[in-house]
Design a protein around this motif. Structure first.
Motif, mmCIF file in Angstrom:
data_model
loop_
_atom_site.group_PDB
_atom_site.id
_atom_site.type_symbol
_atom_site.label_atom_id
_atom_site.label_comp_id
_atom_site.label_asym_id
_atom_site.label_seq_id
_atom_site.Cartn_x
_atom_site.Cartn_y
_atom_site.Cartn_z
ATOM 1 N N THR A 183 0.882 -1.040 -0.379
ATOM 2 C CA THR A 183 -0.009 -0.029 0.072
ATOM 3 C C THR A 183 0.666 1.012 0.498
ATOM 4 O OG1 THR A 183 0.116 -0.006 2.467
ATOM 5 C CG2 THR A 183 -2.150 -1.157 1.347
ATOM 6 N N GLN A 207 2.516 4.157 -1.260
ATOM 7 C CA GLN A 207 1.967 5.184 -2.840
ATOM 8 C C GLN A 207 4.050 5.957 -2.917
ATOM 9 O OE1 GLN A 207 -0.598 6.133 -4.017
ATOM 10 N NE2 GLN A 207 -1.857 5.114 -3.326
ATOM 11 N N VAL A 241 -2.586 1.810 -14.761
ATOM 12 C CA VAL A 241 -2.472 2.009 -13.624
ATOM 13 C C VAL A 241 -1.292 3.017 -11.883
ATOM 14 C CG1 VAL A 241 -3.392 1.451 -10.560
ATOM 15 C CG2 VAL A 241 -4.407 0.574 -12.904
ATOM 16 N N ARG A 261 -1.673 6.636 -11.075
ATOM 17 C CA ARG A 261 -1.484 7.028 -9.525
ATOM 18 C C ARG A 261 -0.672 8.065 -9.679
ATOM 19 N NH1 ARG A 261 -0.962 0.822 -7.666
ATOM 20 N NH2 ARG A 261 -4.111 0.945 -6.804
ATOM 21 N N ARG A 286 -2.013 11.597 -11.185
ATOM 22 C CA ARG A 286 -2.674 11.528 -8.912
ATOM 23 C C ARG A 286 -1.977 12.755 -7.956
ATOM 24 N NH1 ARG A 286 -5.192 7.373 -7.778
ATOM 25 N NH2 ARG A 286 -6.772 7.943 -9.621
ATOM 26 N N ALA A 287 -0.624 11.840 -7.993
ATOM 27 C CA ALA A 287 0.330 12.197 -6.995
ATOM 28 C C ALA A 287 0.702 13.812 -7.271
ATOM 29 C CB ALA A 287 1.371 11.051 -6.937
ATOM 30 N N PRO A 337 -4.320 10.353 0.063
ATOM 31 C CA PRO A 337 -3.941 9.621 -1.352
ATOM 32 C C PRO A 337 -5.123 9.883 -2.091
ATOM 33 C CG PRO A 337 -3.147 8.479 0.481
ATOM 34 C CD PRO A 337 -3.552 9.850 0.985
ATOM 35 N N THR A 383 -7.264 6.590 -4.645
ATOM 36 C CA THR A 383 -7.504 5.108 -5.486
ATOM 37 C C THR A 383 -7.112 4.942 -6.723
ATOM 38 O OG1 THR A 383 -9.422 5.143 -5.106
ATOM 39 C CG2 THR A 383 -8.361 4.392 -3.496
ATOM 40 N N ALA A 384 -6.106 4.738 -7.841
ATOM 41 C CA ALA A 384 -6.842 4.065 -8.752
ATOM 42 C C ALA A 384 -7.661 3.751 -9.345
ATOM 43 C CB ALA A 384 -5.251 3.650 -9.260
#
Length: 156
Positions: A3, A5, A132, A136, A139-140, A153, A155-156
């Protein structure tokens, strides 16, 4: 599955469906070559008919090039979304959320003006795990650049 990131990638970074792009451009090149060769080697065709074969082959290649064009380019100032026929430049602050839900054909960017922009440069078609990971990473970047105080954070 971890998990953890990872942090956002270094900028500038370009996201694009590499395998899909290679397939489309290779198929387009082969189609152009074959259709043009057939048109040019048939003895019974007039010059205009031969030209129409080459033009038709060129149109097929152009359409496949357009389908291979999508990408998402992130840099210090924002994101450029290149879709099939449109290019849109976004400042980081305009991007509220990066979404790639199960079953989505590509990433959607929720924007500050209340709209959603498809970003065809990240699509799970052939390489789902890469899409994916790219979603991510984008997104980050969006979370760290749009609002540095945000720390939740997604989720993808």
């Amino acid at each position: 599955m971890s998990t953890h990131q990872p942090g956002p990638p270094a900028l500038p970074v370009t996201f694009r469906p590499g395998r899909t792009r290679v397939v489309l451009l290779c198929v387009g090149t082969v189609m152009f070559t074959v259709i043009s060769a057939v048109g040019l080697t048939l003895d019974r065709l007039s010059a205009g008919e031969r030209a129409s074969f080459v033009v038709t082959a060129g149109l097929f290649l152009f359409v496949l090039y357009l389908l291979a064009r999508p990408k998402v380019v992130a840099d210090e100032d924002g994101v450029t979304v290149v879709n099939i026929t449109r290019v849109r430049r976004l400042a980081w602050a305009e991007i509220l959320r990066v979404n790639l839900r199960p079953g989505d054909p590509w990433v959607y960017l929720d924007l500050s003006d209340g709209t959603s922009l498809p970003a065809l440069g990240i699509q799970p078609g052939i390489a789902q795990s890469k899409a994916v990971a790219d979603a991510r990473a984008l997104r980050a970047l969006a979370e760290s650049r749009s609002n540095p105080s945000r720390s939740t954070p997604g989720t993808a």
